[in-house]
Design a protein around this motif. Structure first.
Motif, PDB file in Angstrom:
ATOM      1  N   HIS A  48      15.875  -1.397 -41.530  1.00  0.00           N
ATOM      2  CA  HIS A  48      14.924  -2.487 -41.323  1.00  0.00           C
ATOM      3  C   HIS A  48      14.110  -2.680 -42.587  1.00  0.00           C
ATOM      4  O   HIS A  48      13.916  -1.750 -43.361  1.00  0.00           O
ATOM      5  N   TYR A  49      13.658  -3.929 -42.772  1.00  0.00           N
ATOM      6  CA  TYR A  49      12.817  -4.271 -43.917  1.00  0.00           C
ATOM      7  C   TYR A  49      11.506  -4.850 -43.414  1.00  0.00           C
ATOM      8  O   TYR A  49      11.464  -5.511 -42.378  1.00  0.00           O
ATOM      9  N   ASN A  50      10.442  -4.641 -44.195  1.00  0.00           N
ATOM     10  CA  ASN A  50       9.165  -5.268 -43.847  1.00  0.00           C
ATOM     11  C   ASN A  50       9.129  -6.689 -44.410  1.00  0.00           C
ATOM     12  O   ASN A  50      10.094  -7.145 -45.019  1.00  0.00           O
TER      13      ASN A  50
ATOM     14  N   GLY B 119      15.636  -3.341 -52.329  1.00  0.00           N
ATOM     15  CA  GLY B 119      15.322  -4.000 -51.064  1.00  0.00           C
ATOM     16  C   GLY B 119      15.827  -5.429 -51.088  1.00  0.00           C
ATOM     17  O   GLY B 119      16.662  -5.800 -51.912  1.00  0.00           O
TER      18      GLY B 119
ATOM     19  N   LYS C 273      10.858  -4.694 -48.398  1.00  0.00           N
ATOM     20  CA  LYS C 273      11.005  -3.261 -48.685  1.00  0.00           C
ATOM     21  C   LYS C 273      11.519  -2.544 -47.436  1.00  0.00           C
ATOM     22  O   LYS C 273      11.149  -2.885 -46.312  1.00  0.00           O
ATOM     23  N   VAL C 274      12.341  -1.546 -47.649  1.00  0.00           N
ATOM     24  CA  VAL C 274      12.882  -0.773 -46.531  1.00  0.00           C
ATOM     25  C   VAL C 274      11.738  -0.044 -45.832  1.00  0.00           C
ATOM     26  O   VAL C 274      10.967   0.653 -46.478  1.00  0.00           O
ATOM     27  N   ASP C 275      11.639  -0.224 -44.506  1.00  0.00           N
ATOM     28  CA  ASP C 275      10.622   0.514 -43.755  1.00  0.00           C
ATOM     29  C   ASP C 275      11.242   1.368 -42.641  1.00  0.00           C
ATOM     30  O   ASP C 275      10.538   2.003 -41.871  1.00  0.00           O
ATOM     31  N   ARG C 276      12.555   1.372 -42.571  1.00  0.00           N
ATOM     32  CA  ARG C 276      13.261   2.278 -41.646  1.00  0.00           C
ATOM     33  C   ARG C 276      14.657   2.535 -42.182  1.00  0.00           C
ATOM     34  O   ARG C 276      15.334   1.624 -42.637  1.00  0.00           O
ATOM     35  N   TRP C 277      15.058   3.774 -42.142  1.00  0.00           N
ATOM     36  CA  TRP C 277      16.415   4.159 -42.538  1.00  0.00           C
ATOM     37  C   TRP C 277      17.171   4.576 -41.287  1.00  0.00           C
ATOM     38  O   TRP C 277      16.588   5.090 -40.338  1.00  0.00           O
TER      39      TRP C 277
ATOM     40  N   PRO D 289      19.576   1.485 -45.135  1.00  0.00           N
ATOM     41  CA  PRO D 289      18.430   0.736 -44.618  1.00  0.00           C
ATOM     42  C   PRO D 289      18.702   0.221 -43.208  1.00  0.00           C
ATOM     43  O   PRO D 289      19.781  -0.300 -42.916  1.00  0.00           O
TER      44      PRO D 289
END
Length: 163
Positions: free
Chosen positions: A47-49, A136, A53-57, A45
């Motif tokens: 970034h998280y929203n 997350g 929840k993961v929004d970038r890997w 991961p």
């Protein structure tokens, strides 16, 4: 600020305890990160929203970014903690300067240690998500984290006004 008195204040034991907890936790995280690094997948991961929840890997090298940023922030705040006469105060007088400085130093100490523990938690959680052991940060992460930081600042601001 130029006319604020400079007073030599020793660090309270509580602050030393918080520093020790933070340093031990940070060292344990680094040991865990280095020991698990080879077994982690290439994508972790990044970034998280707001819902946790993961929004970038990203690359697993990114796992080192948060500890580096956290350590730099901790060191900066460690240095700032030593200069309470440079902080802004609402009601600083010669009579309450020492108490105000102690309050300001302790606030800086608590915040710096909360921050490093936050960075440790997120790094650990990144590793757990990457390994498939978690999904997350969780929906409660952001409100809890922000609540903790604002509560800390509020407590010390109230103390400052009362002093």
């Amino acid at each position: 600020m130029n006319n604020q008195p400079k007073i030599d204040i020793t660090k309270p034991r509580f602050a030393l305890l918080l520093d020790a907890i933070a340093i031990i936790t940070f060292a344990a995280l680094l040991i865990y990160l280095f020991s698990q690094y080879g077994s982690l997948p290439d994508r972790v991961p990044g970034h998280y929203n707001g819902a946790g929840k993961v929004d970038r890997w990203g690359s697993k090298v990114e796992l080192f970014f948060l500890p580096i940023i956290g350590a730099a922030l901790w060191i900066f705040m460690f240095v700032m903690e030593k200069f309470p006469h440079t902080y802004n105060y609402l009601n600083l007088t010669e009579k309450n300067a020492e108490a105000q400085y102690r309050n300001g130093m302790l606030m800086m100490n608590v915040l710096k240690n909360e921050m490093i523990l936050l960075f440790c938690f997120i790094t650990y959680q990144n590793m757990q998500v990457a390994s498939g052991n978690a999904e997350g940060l969780g929906t409660g992460f952001m409100p809890i984290f922000l609540g903790l930081i604002f509560a800390t600042i509020s407590v010390f601001m109230v103390r400052m006004v009362r002093l």
